[in-house]
Scaffold this motif. Structure first.
Motif: not given
Length: 326
Positions: A113-121
């Motif tokens: 699974v690959i996810c997009f992370a818009p912020t570090l948190a």
């Protein structure tokens, strides 16, 4: 990059961004065959259409490729089942936080699974929730974008997460020297869309590609929100008659709202429906004046149609030369 390539099962850790109407069987298989990692853009496809697209892609390549699923798709779990049926090795979840149980459902099939992370948190939260890798994508990218630039996201997220996790960087990447700099910061690889959209193997209309060749970076603009009551999801595309008319449409609808001629729900629907089918009009039909010509700011570096293999070889050559100099 060796870490990223081993994870993807490809020769190089260069992913192709999932672009609706563009990232289909022809481009995806060409990228995987050339040593990169192609990703099918499921978008609004039904499970039946995705089933057909995966089967058609498998007929064109025996190399690994992924499928990008939109988290808010009403048939998300049916689409996951289609990926499982075809033993798709990697599923990319985009468009918001994955709904409860979706990451687990994908992992049960054996896929990564690959996810997009818009912020570090959020990146940390996604990794705790089972994501195997992250993509951090800056506002320079084409299509749907967040508010922060790639260079800032990379400085914020890579030092914190890249040593122990796989993080791919996307947005505004047009040359190998840029890839080298993100690898030096700890990235496991990169994702590009705009360079590949105009590749020889892309089914995009010749006029769509010509618009890319003519455009400069400053012509790839983010959509403007005129009135806070009318939500507009920021999308980066080439400035044209359609983008100007969209701004005018927002002003018109806001006036109707002020006059009490439409209610809030109807006003928001009018804004949402304006761009319905606009991307297909541009990509497939070649209407680059009224359609949505989604492009990242790296479009200024796209000057001609090239085979995918040449694009990847060129990027890797520039990247290796930069790392050798370093």
């Amino acid at each position: 990059m060796a870490r990223g390539a081993a994870f993807l099962g490809s020769e190089t850790a260069i992913l192709c961004g999932a672009m609706s109407w563009v990232s289909e069987r022809n481009l995806v298989s060409a990228i995987s065959n050339a040593g990169g990692f192609g990703v099918i853009a499921c978008g609004a496809m039904t499970p039946e259409l995705l089933d057909t697209e995966i089967a058609a892609t498998k007929a064109l390549t025996d190399k690994p490729f992924g499928v990008n699923l939109i988290t808010m798709h009403p048939a998300l779990f049916d689409l996951i089942a289609v990926c499982a049926k075809h033993k798709v090795s990697h599923v990319v979840l985009a468009g918001g936080l994955p709904p409860k149980g979706s990451v687990e459902a994908i992992k049960e099939t054996g896929a990564k699974v690959i996810c997009f992370a818009p912020t570090l948190a959020l990146g940390k939260k996604l990794l705790r929730s089972g994501a195997d890798a992250l993509v951090i994508e800056g506002s320079e990218a084409g299509g749907h974008i967040g508010p922060v630039s790639t260079s800032v996201l990379a400085q914020e997220i890579l030092p914190a997460l890249a040593a122990d996790n796989l993080v791919f960087v996307a947005g505004g990447i047009g040359r190998g020297e840029m890839i080298a700099s993100y690898l030096e910061m700890g990235a496991a690889g990169v994702q590009l869309g705009t360079r590949f959209a105009a590749a020889t193997e892309s089914i995009a209309h010749p006029d769509f590609k010509k618009a890319f060749f003519r455009a400069s970076a400053r012509e790839a603009v983010a959509s403007v929100q005129v009135d806070p009551r009318l939500p507009v999801i920021p999308v980066r595309a080439l400035k044209n008659k359609g983008t100007e008319e969209f701004t005018a449409k927002q002003v018109e609808v806001a006036k109707l709202l002020d006059a009490g001629e439409v209610d809030m729900g109807e006003a928001q629907l009018q804004i949402e429906h304006y761009w319905a089918g606009a991307l297909r009009r541009a990509v497939i039909e070649g209407d680059v004046e009224n359609g949505s010509v989604m492009a990242g700011q790296s479009v200024g570096m796209v000057s001609k149609e090239e085979p995918v293999a040449d694009i990847i070889a060129g990027l890797m050559g520039e990247c290796e030369a930069a790392l050798a100099r370093a």
